[in-house]
Write an enzyme that holds these catalytic residues in place. Structure first.
Site, PDB file in Angstrom:
ATOM      1  N   LYS A 106      -8.186  -2.238  13.406  1.00  0.00           N
ATOM      2  CA  LYS A 106      -8.120  -2.041  11.964  1.00  0.00           C
ATOM      3  C   LYS A 106      -8.743  -3.153  11.144  1.00  0.00           C
ATOM      4  CE  LYS A 106      -6.333   0.757   9.902  1.00  0.00           C
ATOM      5  NZ  LYS A 106      -4.925   0.969   9.555  1.00  0.00           N
ATOM      6  N   GLU A 150      -6.536  -2.378  -2.696  1.00  0.00           N
ATOM      7  CA  GLU A 150      -5.244  -1.669  -2.705  1.00  0.00           C
ATOM      8  C   GLU A 150      -4.237  -2.388  -3.595  1.00  0.00           C
ATOM      9  OE1 GLU A 150      -5.272   0.344   1.756  1.00  0.00           O
ATOM     10  OE2 GLU A 150      -4.424  -1.632   1.481  1.00  0.00           O
ATOM     11  N   HIS A 175     -15.000  16.339  -8.757  1.00  0.00           N
ATOM     12  CA  HIS A 175     -13.935  16.911  -7.913  1.00  0.00           C
ATOM     13  C   HIS A 175     -13.954  16.316  -6.510  1.00  0.00           C
ATOM     14  CE1 HIS A 175     -13.598  20.125 -10.992  1.00  0.00           C
ATOM     15  NE2 HIS A 175     -14.912  20.013 -11.009  1.00  0.00           N
ATOM     16  N   SER A 225      -4.531  -5.445  11.154  1.00  0.00           N
ATOM     17  CA  SER A 225      -3.214  -4.876  11.411  1.00  0.00           C
ATOM     18  C   SER A 225      -2.550  -5.694  12.501  1.00  0.00           C
ATOM     19  CB  SER A 225      -3.383  -3.425  11.864  1.00  0.00           C
ATOM     20  OG  SER A 225      -2.265  -3.017  12.623  1.00  0.00           O
TER      21      SER A 225
END
Ligand code: ARG
Length: 459
Positions: A284, A291, A157, A278
């Protein structure tokens, strides 16, 4: 209209919009190797059946090989007016050897021809995917070996659950990939079957030795029903399904890597060469590669649904709808191969943060089950032990401490069965090594799993 293979009964030229809409050459030219390979075998089978004389078989074979070399070199022009790859190769053959070339399509239809080409293409693709999937597994094994005794929190979980070895966690993915490769192997068995001889739908009238042709093309047998052979694409659907499952497995690991690389988890660092920045936020560092693999999984699911939906309403036998299977097939092959390839490289570029991983195991009562098991070993029933440990956790949470911070007297106040061996029993390493059961995270078991993996991968 003789410029079309099928132009005999037509009185006018095809509208150019129809040519454009109908054509598959833009994508099915990718089947050129398979189409030529199939025709090479087919002309030998026609020779064996006495339909083409042996010297003409030679002439056709030589011309087909020449076409092969021309396409390979880029000296071949593809044209939308000529529909598909089958038409192109046959036309090129006829251009080279005239009438002799016109015999190649005897007893063959593009319906069984495209089924063959697709099967041959998938055969080669599965073999290639299996190779890159094995490389990926090898990479997992290497990373697991390098971090054999590193401890990380195992989750359920997405809540910290129990300590496990990082190597054990990584080997879970090894197992998933192992089953994926088994599935591909099974798909290959059903794919590598010869449809030629089925002709358009009812079977050829020429006495073709299909078993001979199957051997010539290194296939594992022949299809048993000509109507089924030209009109089913279940082998395509199961290839894409197997790919969808594999991508789902990759995607789950990607999701973990993305989470682990956040400031919140801070378990790993992906090397600069495998991350991006970024354009606006200078601080970043983004995990684009995992991804993208996660994102591409959706494309493969889409491809599967495309093919299943395309097939579901078409009556026997061949229907042009089936031409729509090509792009999903090619896209699936490319996506799976590229994703596995880049992921194999990415794995080597991940730096795990040992202290943070261990730190996460030390907080949050991950050894609670082991504390309960300890009480069971001292004679308590498991259900009672569960309640006792629940009480200890409530007390510890109230004080803002972990089990280790409580002294023996405090511990004993919850159960007289608790003795000073408790602290050893709830060390994360003890918890791991108490699980020396086949399939468990105990270090001896993980070592055995690694040995087994190494052995399996030798094949
Ligand atoms: N381009 C077609 C396909 O991909 C080849 C088979 C065409 N057969 C036919 N009867 N029109 O399915």
């Amino acid at each position: 209209m003789k410029e079309k293979l099928w132009g005999g009964r037509f009185k006018s030229f095809t509208d150019k919009n129809v040519d454009e809409f109908n054509a598959s050459i833009g994508f099915d030219k990718r089947l050129w190797r398979e189409d030529i390979e199939g025709s090479l075998g087919y002309c030998r089978a026609l020779g064996k059946a006495g339909i083409i004389s042996e010297d003409k078989v030679e002439v056709i074979s030589d011309a087909l090989k020449e076409i092969y070399r021309e396409i390979e070199k880029g000296d071949f022009s593809f044209d939308e007016g000529m529909e598909d790859i089958h038409t192109h190769i046959e036309k090129a053959l006829i251009d080279k050897v005239g009438d002799i070339g016109e015999t190649i399509h005897t007893g063959r239809s593009r319906n069984d021809q495209v089924a063959l080409d697709t099967r041959l293409f998938l055969r080669a693709s599965i073999i290639e995917i299996d190779r890159v999937a094995r490389e990926f597994q090898l990479s997992l094994v290497e990373v697991a070996e390098k971090h054999l005794d590193w401890i990380i929190p195992g989750y359920t979980h997405l809540q910290r659950a129990q300590p496990v070895l990082l190597s054990h966690h990584l080997l879970a993915y090894y197992e998933m990939l192992k089953r994926d490769r088994q599935r591909y192997e099974e798909v290959l068995q059903r794919t590598n079957i010869l449809p030629l001889g089925s002709a358009a739908l009812a079977g050829t009238t020429f006495g073709l030795d299909r078993e001979f042709l199957s051997r010539e093309l290194k296939m594992d047998g022949i299809t048993s029903n000509s109507m089924d052979a030209v009109s089913d694409r279940d082998f395509v659907a199961e290839f894409i399904f197997t790919s969808a499952l594999l991508m789902m497995h990759l995607s789950r690991l990607c999701e973990e890597l993305i989470l682990w690389s956040t400031e919140e988890f801070n378990f790993i660092e992906i090397s600069d060469s495998f991350a991006t920045g970024s354009s606006i936020m200078p601080q970043k560092k983004n995990p684009d590669i995992p991804e993208l693999i996660r994102g591409k999984t959706g494309r493969i699911y889409g491809n599967l649904i495309s093919v299943l939906t395309m097939m579901k309403g078409i009556p026997l036998t061949y229907n042009k709808d089936m031409q729509e299977d090509k792009e999903p097939i090619f896209d699936t092959v490319d996506t799976v191969k590229n994703s596995l390839g880049i992921f194999t490289l990415l794995l080597k570029e991940i730096q795990f943060k040992r202290n943070n991983l261990y730190g996460a195991v030390e907080k949050g009562y991950l050894v609670a089950t082991d504390l309960a098991d300890y009480l069971v070993r001292k004679g308590m029933t498991f259900r009672k032990a569960h309640y006792v440990v629940g009480d200890i956790i409530l007390a510890a949470q109230k004080k803002g401490v972990e089990f280790n911070d409580m002294n023996l007297n405090e511990m004993k106040s919850f159960s007289a069965l608790i003795e000073d061996d408790i602290y050893e029993a709830i060390k994360p390493f003890s918890c791991i090594n108490n699980r020396n059961i086949p399939g468990g995270t105990g270090i001896e078991m993980v070592k055995a799993a690694l040995n087994k993996a190494r052995e399996d991968l030798k094949l």
